[in-house]
Write a protein that holds these residues in place. Structure first.
Motif, PDB file in Angstrom:
ATOM      1  N   LYS A   1     -26.153  27.154   2.196  1.00 24.17           N
ATOM      2  CA  LYS A   1     -27.070  28.304   2.242  1.00 24.17           C
ATOM      3  C   LYS A   1     -27.598  28.561   3.642  1.00 24.17           C
TER       4      LYS A   1
ATOM      5  N   PHE B   1     -26.479  28.912   7.704  1.00 20.52           N
ATOM      6  CA  PHE B   1     -25.273  29.190   8.491  1.00 20.52           C
ATOM      7  C   PHE B   1     -25.606  29.282   9.983  1.00 20.52           C
TER       8      PHE B   1
ATOM      9  N   LEU C   1     -25.028  30.859  13.455  1.00 19.40           N
ATOM     10  CA  LEU C   1     -24.519  32.110  14.002  1.00 19.40           C
ATOM     11  C   LEU C   1     -24.288  32.018  15.506  1.00 19.40           C
TER      12      LEU C   1
ATOM     13  N   TYR D   1     -29.758  30.074  13.692  1.00 18.84           N
ATOM     14  CA  TYR D   1     -29.279  29.838  12.326  1.00 18.84           C
ATOM     15  C   TYR D   1     -29.943  30.835  11.375  1.00 18.84           C
TER      16      TYR D   1
ATOM     17  N   GLN E   1     -22.864  34.977   0.423  1.00 15.50           N
ATOM     18  CA  GLN E   1     -21.608  34.878   1.170  1.00 15.50           C
ATOM     19  C   GLN E   1     -21.221  36.210   1.801  1.00 15.50           C
TER      20      GLN E   1
ATOM     21  N   LYS F   1     -23.492  36.692   4.866  1.00 19.16           N
ATOM     22  CA  LYS F   1     -23.083  35.780   5.945  1.00 19.16           C
ATOM     23  C   LYS F   1     -21.886  36.357   6.702  1.00 19.16           C
ATOM     24  N   ASN F   2     -20.882  36.856   5.966  1.00 16.79           N
ATOM     25  CA  ASN F   2     -19.694  37.446   6.609  1.00 16.79           C
ATOM     26  C   ASN F   2     -20.056  38.711   7.378  1.00 16.79           C
TER      27      ASN F   2
ATOM     28  N   GLU G   1     -21.864  37.738  10.662  1.00 14.86           N
ATOM     29  CA  GLU G   1     -20.916  37.240  11.672  1.00 14.86           C
ATOM     30  C   GLU G   1     -20.147  38.402  12.301  1.00 14.86           C
TER      31      GLU G   1
END
Length: 204
Positions: free
Chosen positions: A41, A43, A45, A50, A61, A64-65, A68
């Motif tokens: 949970k 991530f 970067l 973070y 998810q 998060k993608n 990024e």
């Protein structure tokens, strides 16, 4: 049951002296049924930045993608790394764009700025941004996390002390919540690098 608590989870971030920590539990569930004890949970970067995402696992998810991708575009265009405050604003705008069909996730941004000062912010699922100086929490046991943080937090903690505070606050809070737990992970971000430690929690 709220869609925000469907998969469960807890994320906490806290500021120290020239360092910042972010921690989360590892449980992925379908309501009260545990599916996995290795769900990420929090991530990374960038080296000092973070993001923690608590909420619906599919949206965690997806976000998060998307983050990024947006950070990659920013670094290509600007030829520099994104600062924590910039990421926080970008994430707030990203969530508000989808306010009529929102991402069911409540993010926490934790990192060090260009002067190695801690930066903490959190927001709701439509991007209402709050910047704090001490600690921020998100997930299904925010009441427990706030209680533990207010009891244990001290200003200007060293990295080792910050880890202990975060670990104790997280484990004590998730032990009293059926939707989160099953161990945890703590990241301590300093100007010299990041220390990551895993926590063993109750398996029930």
């Amino acid at each position: 049951m709220s869609i925000m608590s469907y998969n469960g989870g807890a994320v906490i971030a806290m500021a120290g002296k020239d360092c910042v920590g972010i921690a989360s539990d590892r449980r992925l569930g379908i309501q009260l049924q545990t599916v996995s004890s290795e769900f990420t949970k929090v991530f990374r970067l960038s080296p000092k930045l973070y993001v923690g995402l608590a909420g619906l696992a599919s949206d965690v998810q997806t976000l998060k993608n998307l983050l990024e991708f947006r950070m990659g575009l920013y670094e290509l265009k600007e030829e520099r790394e994104m600062k924590p405050a910039v990421l926080s604003n970008m994430l707030s705008h990203l969530l508000y764009e989808k306010r009529f069909g929102p991402y069911f996730a409540e993010p926490i941004v934790a990192g060090l700025d260009e002067k190695n000062n801690p930066f903490l912010s959190t927001m709701d699922l439509i991007g209402a941004n709050v910047v704090e100086k001490d600690f921020v929490v998100s997930g299904t046991c925010t009441g427990n996390l706030f209680g533990m943080c207010e009891s244990l937090y001290k200003p200007d903690q060293a990295p080792e002390e910050l880890f202990e505070t975060l670990a104790q606050a997280l484990l004590s809070a998730v032990d009293r919540d059926a939707m989160s737990g099953w161990g945890g992970v703590v990241h301590i971000i300093t100007k010299d690098g990041v220390t990551t430690k895993e926590l063993k929690g109750r398996q029930d």
